[in-house]
Scaffold this motif. Structure first.
Motif, PDB file in Angstrom:
ATOM      1  N   PHE A  91      31.917 143.642   7.140  1.00 24.43           N
ATOM      2  CA  PHE A  91      31.689 144.548   8.256  1.00 24.43           C
ATOM      3  C   PHE A  91      30.606 143.974   9.172  1.00 24.43           C
ATOM      4  O   PHE A  91      29.984 144.655   9.950  1.00 24.43           O
ATOM      5  N   ALA A  92      30.398 142.667   9.054  1.00 24.42           N
ATOM      6  CA  ALA A  92      29.388 142.021   9.880  1.00 24.42           C
ATOM      7  C   ALA A  92      29.989 141.638  11.223  1.00 24.42           C
ATOM      8  O   ALA A  92      31.193 141.695  11.405  1.00 24.42           O
ATOM      9  N   LYS A  93      29.162 141.238  12.173  1.00 26.77           N
ATOM     10  CA  LYS A  93      29.596 140.774  13.475  1.00 26.77           C
ATOM     11  C   LYS A  93      30.295 141.877  14.262  1.00 26.77           C
ATOM     12  O   LYS A  93      31.507 141.848  14.439  1.00 26.77           O
ATOM     13  N   ASP A  94      29.558 142.859  14.633  1.00 27.18           N
ATOM     14  CA  ASP A  94      30.123 143.911  15.455  1.00 27.18           C
ATOM     15  C   ASP A  94      29.418 143.985  16.807  1.00 27.18           C
ATOM     16  O   ASP A  94      28.294 144.430  16.917  1.00 27.18           O
ATOM     17  N   ASP A  95      30.120 143.486  17.802  1.00 23.33           N
ATOM     18  CA  ASP A  95      29.676 143.530  19.185  1.00 23.33           C
ATOM     19  C   ASP A  95      29.111 144.873  19.575  1.00 23.33           C
ATOM     20  O   ASP A  95      28.007 144.990  20.084  1.00 23.33           O
TER      21      ASP A  95
END
Lengths: 194, 194
Positions: A91-95
DNA sequence: TTCACCATGTAACACGTTACATGATTGG
DNA sequence: CCAATCATGTAACGTGTTACATGGTGAA
């Protein structure tokens, strides 16, 4: 690395062309893994070079010829191994959340508008997942074949996540409304810092 | 593209060195956006070239000298614009769910073990988010400054998602248990297809 | 005739990870 | 002396996106 395995997973069910795989990865599995044709075609070639796939050309009248890919035994082995391997959650890298991180530094009303727009995206996705759940399990809760079983599991993961994110959106909008009114009286410079 | 803005967001709060930024992006905001030093240092150089940051060297006794970066007005403009811009949700590209898609084709017991291992990751992450929520808002629900406000919003997004995923894990483990017992009687070839 | 669909690619670039590299200081 | 922390990078590689390119068939 795992586009590779996404393709193997599809081909484990049936023989498919690059074109059809492209379409699949924009459909139900594509709800959480999409890839474009430009990435898929070269990848298929590489997989065949490695002996994980074989292919044959099917001549078609009234359509361009196509190349059907089938999984091989080594391919199945690779897939089986991969499926049961450990994977850390991603769930990483969320703009969007990176943007939300700065929501305390912009006009709350503007933030709330952005958030509410974002919420509509999630509403749409939830609807898509609900549709996929309905279409994908016609016999109800049980009576799922091998392919449907895994597919329904992933769809339900989507349902869970989308519902929780919608709940979060509602909470966040409420927070912003409160912040808005809390800042209004004293906000001669409109409360903008960022 | 948005590592760029992640850095601007951090530097909008205070002046920081590349080293410190690296640490931040492994901390609380880094729970959903991590980056390594090897990516950060060159990016800072590029941002300075574009005039979105300025830097100055601070000499330190008993420590290596460091370069502190500060955001400029154009940088703030860029950040503001980015923060309120639209972003499609990005729950795409999930390794683990791609694996789950094939769970109907492997031994249900093995799948359940893999799933239960995965669940422990989420339990850990939930604990981290809960800790971050506690540490980050000492004054309780209200009384959050500009930085804490956005940070808490993102942490709560994490809380929502992690809880829903744990609920899904429980459901999925149950499905697999049922499938396990349903297949057991007739499963002379152990039910493996993949 | 024009549009959508079928079918397959190449090339350039952006983004991210892994591995490698250096060197000082502080604490055990 | 050894490990950890502070501090900053380069190089190679893998993955993903955007843009570009081609050409046939069927339906409106």
């Amino acid at each position: 690395m795992s586009l590779r395995c996404a393709l193997l997973a599809q081909l484990n069910v049936e023989e498919l062309s690059g074109y059809e795989l492209t379409r699949r990865l924009a459909g139900s599995p594509g709800l959480f893994w999409q890839a474009r044709s430009q990435q898929i075609y070269p990848e298929l070639v590489r997989l065949e070079e490695q002996g994980l796939l074989t292919s044959r050309v099917v001549e078609q009248a009234s359509r361009p010829d196509k190349r059907l890919y089938a999984i091989t035994e080594p391919g199945r082995d690779r897939l089986r191994e991969w499926v049961l391997s450990e994977s850390p959650p991603s769930f990483a890298k969320d703009d969007f959340l990176m943007k939300v991180w700065s929501y305390g530094m912009v006009d709350p009303a503007a933030a709330r508008r952005a958030l509410s727009l974002h919420r509509t995206h999630h509403e749409l996705r939830l609807a898509r997942f609900e549709e996929a759940a309905r279409v994908g399990s016609p016999g109800g809760a049980e009576a799922l074949d091998a392919r449907q079983f895994g597919e329904q599991l992933t769809i339900h993961a989507g349902l869970h996540v989308e519902r929780s994110l919608l709940a979060w959106c509602a909470m966040a909008e409420e927070w912003l409304r409160e912040r808005e009114t809390a800042m209004r009286p004293s906000a001669t410079e409109k409360g903008q810092t960022a």
